[in-house]
Design a protein around this motif. Structure first.
Motif, PDB file in Angstrom:
ATOM      1  N   PRO A 373       0.905  -1.301   0.043  1.00 41.69           N
ATOM      2  CA  PRO A 373      -0.211  -0.135   0.172  1.00 41.69           C
ATOM      3  C   PRO A 373       1.105   1.267  -0.177  1.00 41.69           C
ATOM      4  O   PRO A 373       2.167   1.053  -0.085  1.00 41.69           O
ATOM      5  N   SER A 377      -1.968   6.728   1.260  1.00 42.54           N
ATOM      6  CA  SER A 377      -3.595   6.397   0.950  1.00 42.54           C
ATOM      7  C   SER A 377      -4.629   7.089   1.251  1.00 42.54           C
ATOM      8  O   SER A 377      -4.969   7.351   2.296  1.00 42.54           O
ATOM      9  N   THR A 413     -14.045   1.277   0.007  1.00 42.68           N
ATOM     10  CA  THR A 413     -12.495   0.641  -0.447  1.00 42.68           C
ATOM     11  C   THR A 413     -13.453   0.261  -1.657  1.00 42.68           C
ATOM     12  O   THR A 413     -12.816   0.506  -2.822  1.00 42.68           O
ATOM     13  N   ARG A 433      -0.662   0.763  -6.911  1.00 48.48           N
ATOM     14  CA  ARG A 433      -0.941   1.799  -5.665  1.00 48.48           C
ATOM     15  C   ARG A 433      -2.747   1.679  -5.497  1.00 48.48           C
ATOM     16  O   ARG A 433      -2.188   1.018  -4.519  1.00 48.48           O
ATOM     17  N   ASP A 437      -3.469  -0.547  -2.114  1.00 50.65           N
ATOM     18  CA  ASP A 437      -4.222   0.391  -0.842  1.00 50.65           C
ATOM     19  C   ASP A 437      -5.363  -0.706  -0.701  1.00 50.65           C
ATOM     20  O   ASP A 437      -6.082  -0.622   0.693  1.00 50.65           O
ATOM     21  N   TRP A 481      -2.000   1.793   9.483  1.00 53.54           N
ATOM     22  CA  TRP A 481      -2.363   1.343   8.111  1.00 53.54           C
ATOM     23  C   TRP A 481      -0.057   1.515   7.677  1.00 53.54           C
ATOM     24  O   TRP A 481       0.373   1.594   8.672  1.00 53.54           O
TER      25      TRP A 481
END
Ligand code: MSP
Length: 502
Positions: A373, A377, A413, A433, A437, A481
């Motif tokens: 990730p 993000s 998401t 990317r 994420d 994260w």
């Protein structure tokens, strides 16, 4: 981090495990799984309540001795909890020697404190509730308000517990421990009972021998609530292993249904105070799961067998429905349509669909290898909010809100993928990317959802290439994260939750 001791009610062995029992047990299970993630040393207790007239009568009807009868039913509860993947650390039966010793010890302590005395009882009794009623409580002047069957007139010499002496002490204790009962409105109900005045209650019978003899007067046996409530002490060494007892008592939460609130929140703390023990730290009181608007019971004939539902919808579909559909504390109405609709919307369309999309795009555009990730993000904030919301909700014993918070991250998401449409883009850093994420969000979802849907979370965990057991993750670290390392094999696999026709 600390010790976290949680109990379910011990269930009467006059009936087989049904949806109502499963509900309370699953909420306790999910709560304790959450605390394991927090790193707490958890002790989760459940068991069976095996003495008393109700069991004696059920045994008579089955042509068995009460012990034989209890021995035939208790394993059904153990087996049901195994099927439901209940991670209890102990299963107590009130017919065990350790329980006899604890009840005797508690009785003696209350007797020595002067809170148990011999008196005469004459009153209206409901065998279903194992409780005396006054006429004002009755439906149509004759029937038990819960079982809707006529109460019986009983008269006998009983030992009594001097509950009336504890009114002020209980009020003072609750005033000093605000929030001990969740949800709040259930706490107010309890204060209402206490302020309404407390009557001494009977704790022994001479008309029955299926129970634990009163140590100083063995022609009496201990009556059901004094016996049953004490299981919470017996299981952690009371009267037998003082060190172990001190390690675990007071309990963090008694999970109970609203039907037994008076016994747990009024009788029980008074009994403990009398014996010089600490009252529980907390009670989490659930409402009833109704079926067709009625409480499920053998007498009403509307019993739903949880094991049939698992065969049909799968274990996690069932657990998810129970935990998400009714705010804990409120009554809920169980319907099959509701079960299917939750399954389709939250599990098939949201979680299942997210995993399947992510795995498909990673297979097609990233050679099946999950990218890492990005640190900044746009989903990182949604993940932090999901963790905070989930944690707060579990802290208040509100599984439905915990799941709502976690599902916000799933929805965010899915929306992120829809906005970026990586399936339309050429392979390259941009797709990597976005997919990194999404994988990281899925990793966090797997951790946060694992108390409710343990099998599914483990599957998600493995499909995105992570090793070990998701249950071994630790919060808050695992919700931070950036934990998905990238470079892992992502597996497409079968749909997690194939859509179902209603
Ligand atoms: N044996 C006593 C409890 C003693 S605890 C020291 C007892 N047993 S019970 O088998 O009748 O069930 C008790 C609990 O099962 C309820 O308090 C509740 O938690 C759960 N439920 C039983 N039926 C239920 C529903 N229909 N809905 C939700 N929970 C229900 O009382």
């Amino acid at each position: 981090m600390g010790r976290f001791y949680v109990t379910t009610p011990i269930y009467y062995v006059n009936a087989q495990p049904h949806l109502g029992h499963a509900y309370t047990t699953i909420v306790g299970d999910a709560l304790t799984r959450w605390h394991r993630l927090l790193g707490d040393d958890v002790h989760f207790l459940t068991g069976t309540d095996e003495h008393g007239l109700k069991i004696q009568q059920a045994a008579d009807a089955a042509g068995k001795t009460p012990k034989e009868f209890a021995d035939s039913i208790a394993p059904l509860f153990e087996a049901a909890w195994e099927r439901l993947e209940i991670a209890n650390d102990d299963f107590i039966r009130t017919t065990e020697a350790r329980h006899y010793r604890a009840v005797e010890t508690l009785l003696k302590a209350c007797y020595d404190a002067g809170d148990i005395y011999l008196g005469k009882y004459s009153g209206l009794y409901c065998v279903g509730c194992e409780e005396y009623y006054v006429e004002d409580d009755l439906t149509n002047g004759t029937d038990c308000p819960i079982h809707k069957r006529p109460v019986q007139h009983f008269e006998e010499e009983n030992y009594f517990f001097r509950l009336s002496a504890f009114e002020q002490r209980l009020l003072d204790w609750y005033a000093a421990h605000p929030g001990a009962i969740v949800p709040d409105f259930r706490g107010n109900e309890v204060l209402g009972f206490i302020k309404g005045g407390l009557r001494d209650f009977s704790i022994s019978r001479t008309s029955l021998d299926w129970g634990i003899p009163i140590p100083w007067d063995p022609k009496h046996v201990t009556y059901v609530w004094f016996d049953a409530l004490t299981n919470y002490l017996s299981a952690v060494g009371y009267g037998q292993d003082q060190q172990r007892f001190e390690d675990w008592w007071p309990v963090n939460y008694h999970m109970i249904g609203k039907d037994i609130i008076r016994f747990h929140c009024v009788y029980w703390p008074a009994m403990l105070m009398s014996a010089g023990l600490e009252p529980p730290k907390g009670w989490a009181v659930g409402g009833w799961l109704l079926v067709g608007g009625e409480k499920m019971s053998k007498t009403t004939g509307n019993v739903v067998n949880p094991l049939d539902l698992i065969d049909d919808i799968g274990l996690d579909g069932f657990r998810y429905y129970l935990l998400s559909d009714t705010p804990y504390g409120q009554d809920g109405d169980f319907t099959y349509e509701g079960l299917i609709s939750r399954y389709n919307s939250d599990l098939a369309n949201n979680l299942g669909n997210l995993l399947s999309r992510v795995a498909t795009v990673v297979a097609k555009k990233c050679d099946g290898i999950g990218p890492a990730p990005a640190p900044n993000s746009p989903l990182a904030e949604a993940a932090a909010a999901a963790y905070a919301g989930t944690a707060l909700a579990w802290d208040q014993v509100q599984p439905s809100r915990a799941l709502e918070s976690t599902w916000h991250l799933i929805r965010a998401t899915n929306a992120y993928l829809e906005a970026n449409e990586p399936w339309k883009a050429e392979p390259g850093p941009e797709v990597d990317r976005v997919m990194g994420d999404a994988l990281e969000a899925l990793r966090i979802v797997a951790v946060l959802a694992s108390p409710a849907v343990p099998e599914t979370s483990q599957t998600v965990w493995e499909r995105i290439g992570l090793g070990g057991a998701v249950a071994n993750e630790r919060l808050p670290h695992s919700a931070t994260w950036g934990g998905y390392p990238g470079g892992l094999n992502v597996v497409k696999g079968d749909p997690l939750f194939p859509r179902r026709q209603a």
